[in-house]
Design an enzyme around this catalytic site. Structure first.
Site, PDB file in Angstrom:
ATOM      1  N   LYS A 250       4.593  -2.701  -2.430  1.00 17.96           N
ATOM      2  CA  LYS A 250       3.336  -3.121  -3.036  1.00 17.96           C
ATOM      3  C   LYS A 250       3.308  -4.640  -3.099  1.00 17.96           C
ATOM      4  O   LYS A 250       4.319  -5.294  -2.934  1.00 17.96           O
ATOM      5  CB  LYS A 250       3.187  -2.545  -4.450  1.00 17.96           C
ATOM      6  CG  LYS A 250       2.932  -1.041  -4.445  1.00 17.96           C
ATOM      7  CD  LYS A 250       2.806  -0.452  -5.851  1.00 17.96           C
ATOM      8  CE  LYS A 250       1.823  -1.178  -6.741  1.00 17.96           C
ATOM      9  NZ  LYS A 250       0.456  -1.263  -6.149  1.00 17.96           N
TER      10      LYS A 250
ATOM     11  N   ALA B 243      -0.879   1.463  -2.822  1.00 15.67           N
ATOM     12  CA  ALA B 243       0.386   1.013  -2.245  1.00 15.67           C
ATOM     13  C   ALA B 243       0.143   0.549  -0.819  1.00 15.67           C
ATOM     14  O   ALA B 243      -0.784   1.007  -0.153  1.00 15.67           O
ATOM     15  CB  ALA B 243       1.426   2.127  -2.265  1.00 15.67           C
TER      16      ALA B 243
ATOM     17  N   GLU C 280       1.748  -5.426 -11.704  1.00 17.88           N
ATOM     18  CA  GLU C 280       1.729  -4.006 -11.337  1.00 17.88           C
ATOM     19  C   GLU C 280       3.020  -3.311 -11.757  1.00 17.88           C
ATOM     20  O   GLU C 280       3.002  -2.192 -12.271  1.00 17.88           O
ATOM     21  CB  GLU C 280       1.520  -3.864  -9.824  1.00 17.88           C
ATOM     22  CG  GLU C 280       0.098  -4.179  -9.382  1.00 17.88           C
ATOM     23  CD  GLU C 280      -0.065  -4.207  -7.877  1.00 17.88           C
ATOM     24  OE1 GLU C 280      -1.201  -4.009  -7.417  1.00 17.88           O
ATOM     25  OE2 GLU C 280       0.922  -4.441  -7.154  1.00 17.88           O
TER      26      GLU C 280
ATOM     27  N   GLY D 109      -6.292  -3.711  -5.809  1.00 17.56           N
ATOM     28  CA  GLY D 109      -6.452  -3.456  -4.386  1.00 17.56           C
ATOM     29  C   GLY D 109      -7.675  -2.603  -4.116  1.00 17.56           C
ATOM     30  O   GLY D 109      -8.314  -2.082  -5.031  1.00 17.56           O
TER      31      GLY D 109
END
Length: 232
Positions: free
Chosen positions: A97, A86, A106, A30
């Site tokens: 998530k 998150a 993850e 991310g």
């Protein structure tokens, strides 16, 4: 540089202070995790030694481009620390998530780590999870039946809302593991543990984006500075 990115960099920089020379790291996926990778790479150029397990092909590519050494959970099954972002975090450090599509890897990486630290900006902190749609990773086989089972499980938990198959360029989004993602807009999820158990009981569900009792701390960046939330 916009304010949102400044906050992500600030949280990532604070997280870097928890990383010690020689650590085995889980490296998240991310935009905030990518800022952490960039800062980590600068330390590596100066002689800092770490080895990382990436949680997605995208993260792996960035690490390789920037010179962060990588390993796998086959070679290094036990990690010291995972740093990840998150989509939502509540006061108990329960998380949603999976907005980036990497929730399965993850969670595997986080569970293989001694501890997990979440990095986020203030906008991700909520009183109750559920404002962000809950990603649910599902097997491609039997999709219709799985969605029906998710709906039924949600009703038993007092929840309801649209379930949308995630798309990319007009086709179903595929995770790195070759699965689909259903985004569930249930609204407030007052009892994440009960929902988690109900989803795991569905054969077609591979994983879901509720991360419960995995994060040790959350580093939150706001316009008034950095604060650290710790799990009680």
């Amino acid at each position: 540089m916009d304010e949102a990115r400044k906050l992500k960099i600030a949280a990532a920089a604070e997280a870097l202070t928890y990383v010690k020379d020689g650590m085995r790291l889980g490296i998240g996926t991310g935009s905030t995790a990518e800022e952490f990778v960039r800062l980590l790479a600068e330390k590596v150029k100066g002689g800092f030694r770490v080895i990382g397990v990436p949680t997605s092909e995208r993260t792996a590519k960035l690490c390789e481009e920037l010179g962060v050494a990588l390993t796998t959970l086959e070679e290094t099954p036990h990690l010291d620390l995972t740093i990840d972002g998150a989509d939502e975090v509540d006061g108990e450090l329960s998380l949603i998530k999976g907005g980036g599509g990497a929730l399965l890897r993850e969670k595997i990486v986080a569970a293989a780590s001694d501890s997990m630290i979440v990095i986020a900006d203030q906008s991700k902190v909520v009183e109750t999870l559920g404002r962000f749609p809950l990603p649910i990773e599902v097997n491609r086989f039997g999709l219709g039946a799985t969605i029906r089972a998710i709906e039924a499980a949600a009703v038993k938990c007092g929840l309801a809302g649209p379930l949308n198959l995630r798309l990319k360029d007009g086709s179903p989004f595929l995770t790195d593991g070759g699965h689909y993602i259903v985004d569930a807009s249930f609204g407030r999820i007052p009892d994440p543990k009960t929902l988690s158990d109900a989803l795991f009981a569905i054969p077609g569900v591979v994983e879901h984006g509720l991360f419960i009792e995995l994060a040790r701390a959350a580093i939150i960046a706001g316009t008034d500075g950095i604060r650290t939330m710790n799990r009680s």
